[in-house]
Design a protein around this motif. Structure first.
Motif, PDB file in Angstrom:
ATOM      1  N   MET A   1       0.810  -1.204   0.000  1.00  0.00           N
ATOM      2  CA  MET A   1       0.000   0.000   0.000  1.00  0.00           C
ATOM      3  C   MET A   1       0.855   1.270   0.000  1.00  0.00           C
ATOM      4  N   GLU A   2       2.037   1.217   0.672  1.00  0.00           N
ATOM      5  CA  GLU A   2       2.871   2.417   0.754  1.00  0.00           C
ATOM      6  C   GLU A   2       3.504   2.782  -0.587  1.00  0.00           C
ATOM      7  N   THR A   3       3.493   1.867  -1.550  1.00  0.00           N
ATOM      8  CA  THR A   3       3.991   2.186  -2.892  1.00  0.00           C
ATOM      9  C   THR A   3       2.839   2.314  -3.885  1.00  0.00           C
ATOM     10  N   GLY A   4       1.613   2.395  -3.364  1.00  0.00           N
ATOM     11  CA  GLY A   4       0.446   2.510  -4.239  1.00  0.00           C
ATOM     12  C   GLY A   4       0.508   3.731  -5.126  1.00  0.00           C
ATOM     13  N   ALA A   5       0.979   4.867  -4.574  1.00  0.00           N
ATOM     14  CA  ALA A   5       1.039   6.098  -5.360  1.00  0.00           C
ATOM     15  C   ALA A   5       1.984   5.958  -6.545  1.00  0.00           C
TER      16      ALA A   5
END
Length: 428
Positions: free
Chosen positions: A149-153
């Motif tokens: 999720m922390e690399t979703g952007a």
């Protein structure tokens, strides 16, 4: 990560990127249709922007039910179904174009059939919006939960490049198929191009069925794994996630502003009597692509998703103020700045709003898709404000369009608040 794992990740990423391009292409066609209908059917600015309104209204009506379809038939079949709906919509565009062409005299559509043609165009746009709703309801959560999720952007930034480059390509492709500049085109000229586009989307729908896309689930979404997401474990309703609810409001306003930046350059260039107005959609698309590249390179190692949202929000506020103050003939160039500001908003808002939803992931994603309806409301209000400034306040067309962009300022301020405070609100 070994080579097999990389391939298992890259191939689905490429497939979803292709579908993000299709979404942008379908929406980008509106940037050509709006000024075309204004000229050929002689409708007002507000009436022509109803094309966007009905396209995005499908997100309001079908965005949430789309989650049920995904749960029932899976991501891949939903994606293929979306392409079938697109195909039907593009064929429906041919119907009013033929009617208008048959009832045109001296380059002007007869008054008796103008309203009928407009209604049929709006109906086709609504069906196209339904296809867009189905596809976005599948591909956005898919790409979000495809990795951490922390690399979703970062992943969504890659998808954003595919999506936003499709907007100007759509107008140029349509102009190429027609063989005329938009200033010389008439509504009957779109008949053959839309047959071609419908055939392409039908073939894409078949290809999607054979694409190597596995069904995936978010952390805590699988039955019996609720403990993997403690925050969502005790929740009984999607409305118990304040960060999601505020994220929906933020996404609603942001999408409206982004749609303005992407869909109005042709109209603004025509109002300024600039040559080849169909080329101007490249301005916001380049701006957004630059922003997405920043996201890919710097998120999350150098720039966090929240800080990216804050920076872009400030850029949007300042850029909008500048767009209102410069001479009208320069304001069209500031659509680049407005689009640059929007670039990392979707990549940042989406994962921030979907964080810790667990078993509510699909419902949360569907709710976020509903808020894409902002792309209907904000541009329509922009068209109403433009008509008022031009017809009642007596401003020239370029100045009326320029000052109508004031509607973007409060939208950017809300996004700014979400980046500082809204995303962090949690309910015990």
């Amino acid at each position: 990560m070994n080579n097999t794992q990389k391939n298992n990740f890259v191939v689905p990423l490429a497939c979803i990127g292709f579908m993000f391009f299709a979404v942008g292409f379908a929406l980008g066609l509106n940037g050509y249709l709006i000024p075309l209908l204004q000229d050929s059917l002689n409708v007002s600015g507000a009436a022509s922007y109803l094309i966007l309104f009905v396209t995005f209204s499908a997100f309001l009506i079908f965005g949430y039910p789309a989650a049920s379809i995904i749960r029932k038939i899976g991501y891949k079949k939903t994606m293929s179904l979306a392409f079938l709906i697109f195909t039907i919509a593009f064929l429906l565009f041919v119907w009013p174009a033929k009617i208008a062409n048959a009832n045109m005299s001296g380059g002007v559509v007869a008054e008796s059939v103008k309203l009928k043609c407009l209604i049929l165009f709006l109906a086709a746009s609504f069906i196209s919006g339904l296809g867009n709703t189905m596809l976005q309801a599948a591909i956005n959560p898919y790409i979000t939960i495809l990795g951490p999720m922390e690399t979703g952007a970062k992943r969504i930034s890659i998808m954003g490049i595919c999506n936003k480059l499709a907007y100007p390509i759509a107008t140029l492709f349509l102009a190429w198929l027609i063989g005329k500049s938009i200033s010389d085109a008439r509504v009957g000229d779109i008949i053959r191009p839309f047959y071609v586009i419908a055939a392409i989307f039908f073939l894409l729908g078949i290809l999607v069925l054979f694409a190597p896309l596995q069904e995936i689930k978010a952390k805590g979404e699988e039955e019996g794994t609720e403990d993997d997401c403690p925050y969502a474990a005790g929740k009984t309703s999607i409305w118990q996630f304040p960060h999601l609810v505020f994220g929906c409001l933020t996404l609603f306003l942001y999408v409206g502003v982004e749609t303005l930046a992407l869909q109005t350059p042709v109209n603004m260039a025509k109002a300024l009597n600039l040559p080849n107005p169909e080329l101007y959609p490249w301005l916001p698309s380049i701006g957004m692509t630059i922003g997405y590249l920043v996201g890919i390179l710097f998120i999350p190692k150098i720039l966090s998703q929240t800080n990216a949202l804050k920076i872009c929000s400030w850029l949007g506020v300042i850029g909008t103020i500048c767009a209102l103050l410069v001479p009208a003939n320069l304001s069209v160039w500031l659509l680049f700045t407005m689009a640059l500001a929007c670039s990392l908003m979707w990549p940042a808002i989406w994962p921030l709003a979907m964080a810790d939803l667990g078993k509510f992931t699909k419902k949360g994603a569907a709710l976020l898709v509903v808020t894409i309806f902002g792309g209907a409301v904000i541009p329509f209000l922009f068209g109403v404000l433009k008509d008022y400034l031009q017809n009642s306040a007596g401003l020239a067309a370029p100045q009326a369009m320029q000052y109508a962009y004031l509607i973007a300022l409060p939208c950017f301020l809300v996004v700014l608040w979400y980046g500082y405070r809204g995303y962090a609100i949690r309910k015990p």
